[in-house]
Design a protein around this motif. Sequence first.
Motif, short mmCIF file in Angstrom:
data_model
loop_
_atom_site.label_atom_id
_atom_site.label_comp_id
_atom_site.label_asym_id
_atom_site.label_seq_id
_atom_site.Cartn_x
_atom_site.Cartn_y
_atom_site.Cartn_z
N PRO A 81 -5.06 -8.45 4.55
CA PRO A 81 -4.03 -8.23 3.54
C PRO A 81 -4.52 -7.23 2.49
CG PRO A 81 -5.18 -10.27 3.09
CD PRO A 81 -5.73 -9.75 4.39
N LEU A 82 -3.61 -6.53 1.88
CA LEU A 82 -3.95 -5.52 0.88
C LEU A 82 -3.71 -6.07 -0.52
CD1 LEU A 82 -4.74 -2.65 0.01
CD2 LEU A 82 -2.35 -1.98 0.38
N VAL A 83 -4.73 -5.95 -1.38
CA VAL A 83 -4.61 -6.35 -2.79
C VAL A 83 -4.93 -5.14 -3.64
CG1 VAL A 83 -5.43 -7.87 -4.61
CG2 VAL A 83 -5.34 -8.70 -2.24
N ILE A 84 -4.04 -4.79 -4.54
CA ILE A 84 -4.23 -3.64 -5.43
C ILE A 84 -4.24 -4.12 -6.88
CG2 ILE A 84 -3.14 -1.55 -6.34
CD1 ILE A 84 -2.01 -1.02 -3.57
N GLN A 85 -5.18 -3.60 -7.65
CA GLN A 85 -5.19 -3.81 -9.09
C GLN A 85 -4.84 -2.49 -9.75
OE1 GLN A 85 -5.54 -6.72 -10.72
NE2 GLN A 85 -5.80 -7.82 -8.79
N PHE A 86 -3.79 -2.49 -10.57
CA PHE A 86 -3.38 -1.29 -11.29
C PHE A 86 -4.06 -1.24 -12.66
CE2 PHE A 86 0.18 -1.92 -8.32
CZ PHE A 86 0.21 -0.66 -7.73
N VAL A 87 -4.66 -0.11 -12.95
CA VAL A 87 -5.42 0.04 -14.19
C VAL A 87 -5.06 1.38 -14.83
CG1 VAL A 87 -7.32 -1.38 -13.33
CG2 VAL A 87 -7.38 1.08 -12.97
N GLY A 88 -5.67 1.65 -15.98
CA GLY A 88 -5.45 2.92 -16.65
C GLY A 88 -6.74 3.41 -17.27
N GLY A 89 -6.64 4.10 -18.40
CA GLY A 89 -5.56 4.10 -19.36
C GLY A 89 -4.80 2.79 -19.48
N GLU A 90 -3.55 2.92 -19.82
CA GLU A 90 -2.65 1.79 -19.90
C GLU A 90 -1.57 1.97 -18.84
OE1 GLU A 90 -0.36 -1.26 -20.23
OE2 GLU A 90 -2.31 -1.19 -21.24
N PRO A 91 -1.56 1.12 -17.80
CA PRO A 91 -0.62 1.30 -16.69
C PRO A 91 0.84 1.39 -17.12
CG PRO A 91 -2.28 -0.32 -16.11
CD PRO A 91 -2.48 -0.01 -17.56
#
Length: 369
Positions: A81-91
């Motif tokens: 399974p694919l797990v993504i964490q969105f980050v930035g900066g500020e997403p």
Amino acid sequence: MHFLRLARLGGGRIKTSLCEHIFRRVGWDFTRPTFVRCVLTERCNYKCLYCSHWRQDSYTEEMPLDEWKKAIVSLHQFVHPLVIQFVGGEPFMWPQFPELVKFCHSIDVNWGVITNGSALTNEKIVRKIISAQPLNIDISVDGSTSEIHDKARGIEGSLDRIERGLRLLVSERNKSGQRFPIRIKPTVHRLNAGNLSEIVSWSKKHGATSVDFSPIRLWREKDIKNLWVSGPRQTSALRHQVKKILEMKEGGLPIETSIDKLEGLETHFAGAELQHGAVNCRSALRDFFIYPNGNVKVCGCFPVVGNLRQQSARSIWNGESAKKARLMSLNCKIYTSTASATSCTTHRSLWQDVRRATMLFGKQIWRLH
């Protein structure tokens, strides 16, 4: 449904550990990218004292929504399974973030985000985010009082906004019947070294699921002088707080940070070598960092290994640059240094992950009785 989701992720974690073990022992490469971070934008609306994003003179070109969708589909065709964490900066500074996570949910991609919390007072945005069924929402909090937090984050009223956002987020999550964790992520530094246990209490009060501490890692001499925990008084205050946090953790409060990492905070600020979690560096064996322009890195120590605008995720991972990075990483010792050992990207051992998952998704969160 919730149990099946966790079972799939747990099975993937065991498979990851097994593939890494085989690669390290006999050189057979069955590894896959399992720690995926998408940097949607380098822009940020806060001015954290220890951060470089808001100090940039220019920002990396950002892919539009359609190209991000193609990149995620490419990853999803390669990793299950694919797990993504969105980050930035500020997403949330990237305007189409709610549409992107909605797309993730539509194709069965698990996702989470780390945010400064500034967008969570917007009911429309919160409802969109919750409808996309996040795996986790992480919020950066640097103090239990506005005096500490707002100074560290560089924005007056920022803690008050987080408190209002948490009330809305918890309420809407509960209405939806979901159980995703809301994690508080304090960065430990000179300003809050005597306030850490109070952050745990603050988190419980405002309905968060857990707390996970990480110390600052600085590069500018001015920041080191202003924010590094140093001297007998500050070190003593930090030591006292660590003791209190360990007692809280032993008493059942959901503090994600491992005992080794907590006990190593003082060592970190002393600049000594640290080791906890997974033995030997695993970054290049599992990391897949996607930058706003589509560039991909498998470790911060190595150059770009490809670009998702021109290549598939599979071809990047199996390409010569990524293979070389994986081989070179086998003997890397930077992961024990002050600059890396306590990073939020430092990998936990399998046992630490099991304990963390049990805590986060157990039937009773914040069990005090």
